[in-house]
Design a protein around this motif. Structure first.
Motif, mmCIF file in Angstrom:
data_model
loop_
_atom_site.group_PDB
_atom_site.id
_atom_site.type_symbol
_atom_site.label_atom_id
_atom_site.label_comp_id
_atom_site.label_asym_id
_atom_site.label_seq_id
_atom_site.Cartn_x
_atom_site.Cartn_y
_atom_site.Cartn_z
ATOM 1 N N VAL A 80 0.838 -1.202 0.000
ATOM 2 C CA VAL A 80 0.000 0.000 0.000
ATOM 3 C C VAL A 80 0.870 1.247 0.000
ATOM 4 C CG1 VAL A 80 -1.772 1.270 1.263
ATOM 5 C CG2 VAL A 80 -1.847 -1.230 1.181
ATOM 6 N N ARG A 81 1.953 1.224 0.771
ATOM 7 C CA ARG A 81 2.851 2.385 0.817
ATOM 8 C C ARG A 81 3.471 2.638 -0.555
ATOM 9 N NH1 ARG A 81 5.166 0.880 4.859
ATOM 10 N NH2 ARG A 81 3.966 2.104 6.367
ATOM 11 N N ALA A 130 -6.484 3.767 0.786
ATOM 12 C CA ALA A 130 -5.098 3.348 0.999
ATOM 13 C C ALA A 130 -4.394 4.290 1.971
ATOM 14 C CB ALA A 130 -4.361 3.321 -0.343
ATOM 15 N N ARG A 131 -4.625 5.581 1.808
ATOM 16 C CA ARG A 131 -4.028 6.550 2.736
ATOM 17 C C ARG A 131 -4.530 6.316 4.165
ATOM 18 N NH1 ARG A 131 -1.585 10.858 0.150
ATOM 19 N NH2 ARG A 131 -2.024 11.073 -2.078
ATOM 20 N N GLY A 149 1.621 16.231 -1.438
ATOM 21 C CA GLY A 149 1.153 15.383 -0.354
ATOM 22 C C GLY A 149 1.420 15.944 1.019
ATOM 23 N N GLU A 187 -7.225 5.023 -3.756
ATOM 24 C CA GLU A 187 -6.252 5.928 -3.123
ATOM 25 C C GLU A 187 -6.696 6.458 -1.755
ATOM 26 O OE1 GLU A 187 -3.502 9.855 -4.105
ATOM 27 O OE2 GLU A 187 -5.186 9.353 -5.417
ATOM 28 N N SER A 243 -1.918 12.825 4.586
ATOM 29 C CA SER A 243 -2.583 11.556 4.854
ATOM 30 C C SER A 243 -2.343 11.056 6.273
ATOM 31 C CB SER A 243 -2.112 10.491 3.860
ATOM 32 O OG SER A 243 -0.714 10.293 3.961
ATOM 33 N N VAL A 261 0.777 4.361 -2.659
ATOM 34 C CA VAL A 261 0.528 5.760 -2.307
ATOM 35 C C VAL A 261 1.665 6.652 -2.804
ATOM 36 C CG1 VAL A 261 0.348 7.377 -0.375
ATOM 37 C CG2 VAL A 261 -0.972 5.255 -0.354
ATOM 38 N N GLU A 288 1.131 9.615 -5.550
ATOM 39 C CA GLU A 288 1.451 11.018 -5.259
ATOM 40 C C GLU A 288 2.393 11.618 -6.292
ATOM 41 O OE1 GLU A 288 0.991 10.975 -0.373
ATOM 42 O OE2 GLU A 288 2.983 10.839 -1.281
#
Length: 319
Positions: free
Chosen positions: A8-9, A69-70, A154, A66, A273, A12, A16
């Motif tokens: 997930v990281r 996920a954040r 971000g 998205e 986030s 993201v 971004e």
């Protein structure tokens, strides 16, 4: 299904930047490893998250994924902090160390004794921005300016203090006996920049704005080195916040600059986030301290701010 937060990281960071290379650099990994993580996540979800032809962009599935996920990353960070007993700790990286940024932070948080700050090892704004985006720190404090290639995408920020700066010269400098100086009075002096000028956005913009063409920079060797250099060179001048402490005033003169007075802008920054649970409390502390100490006083006819700082001050409410 179990959702691997490392995947997930990776998503993201790529969402971004919309650039696999920049995202890999942000996560301190290779582009090949990042691509494998994204492919693994797409396989697990059974959807394509990115279009890769003609530039990187999110698919409709990626756009839907998205925000969640954040939130998943933020929840994971909160869980780790709770397990480690860090719920009342705020990790903060400061920069602009010669200008003593922590004295401003201390005034803002003194009313909130239950908050424990954990300072980080920041050197400059680009390094703090990277640390915030990686989740290595919770909050940054210093002078925020636009970074190239959208590296600060971000991140959110709040301008919290505008601090007048003085001209600091040796006692033997031709202007040492002046009660006050205009920026134009410094054109025959050499502006000493206590780090590489490319890293000192404020001093560079000040010199450009007021036609100070003689500039000298060098490595940042600390405040004592700065003082010794100015004391020993009658041709040099540097700028220093009016309230910041100099370790030894002997042989130096600190002279107010007027018409206009340059202001150094201090800001808080954090990742959009991930809002630390204590962020709003800290922001209230800065607001209250700023109101009591008039930290955000600014008059265009009296003061000078670099254009990016004026834009932040005059623009809509910051996030």
């Amino acid at each position: 299904m179990d959702l691997d937060l490392s995947l997930v990281r990776a998503f993201v960071a790529t969402a971004e930047t919309l650039h696999f290379g920049l995202a890999a650099k942000r996560l301190n990994t290779s582009q090949q490893a990042l691509s494998k993580r994204i492919a693994r996540l797409e396989s697990l979800l059974a959807v394509r998250l990115f279009e890769r032809e003609g530039g990187t962009r999110l698919t409709e599935a990626g756009e839907r994924f998205e925000p969640a996920a954040r939130e998943a990353l933020a929840a994971g960070e909160r869980a780790v902090a709770a397990a480690r007993g860090r719920g009342r700790t705020v990790r903060i990286d400061v920069w602009g160390h010669l200008y003593a940024p922590m004295r401003t932070v201390a005034q803002a948080v003194e009313a909130f004794g239950a908050i424990r700050l954990e300072p980080g090892p920041a050197r400059d704004w680009p390094s703090v921005a990277d640390a915030l985006l990686r989740g290595d720190t919770d909050l940054g404090f210093g002078r925020v300016h636009p970074l190239p290639d959208g590296r600060d995408a971000g991140l959110a920020q709040r301008l919290v203090r505008l601090e007048p700066v003085d001209a600091v010269v040796s006692a033997s400098h031709p202007l040492a006996d002046a009660d006050e100086l205009r920026p134009a009075d410094l054109r025959d002096s050499t502006l000493w920049c206590p780090a590489e000028l490319t890293r000192l956005d404020f001093l560079r913009r000040f010199a450009d704005a007021f036609g100070i063409t003689r500039r000298q920079d060098g490595p940042n060797l600390g405040l004592d080195h700065l003082v010794q250099h100015i004391r020993g060179d009658a041709t040099c001048v540097t700028l220093f916040p009016a309230d910041a402490p100099l370790p030894d005033h002997a042989g130096l003169r600190s002279i107010p600059i007027t018409a206009p007075t340059p202001l150094y802008a201090w800001s808080l920054a954090w990742r959009e986030s991930h809002r630390h649970p204590l962020l709003d409390t800290l922001l209230r502390g800065f607001t209250e301290a700023g109101r009591a100490r008039r930290w955000l006083d600014y008059a265009p006819e009296r003061d000078w701010l670099p254009e990016p700082d004026r834009t932040k001050l005059a623009g809509p409410a910051q996030r």
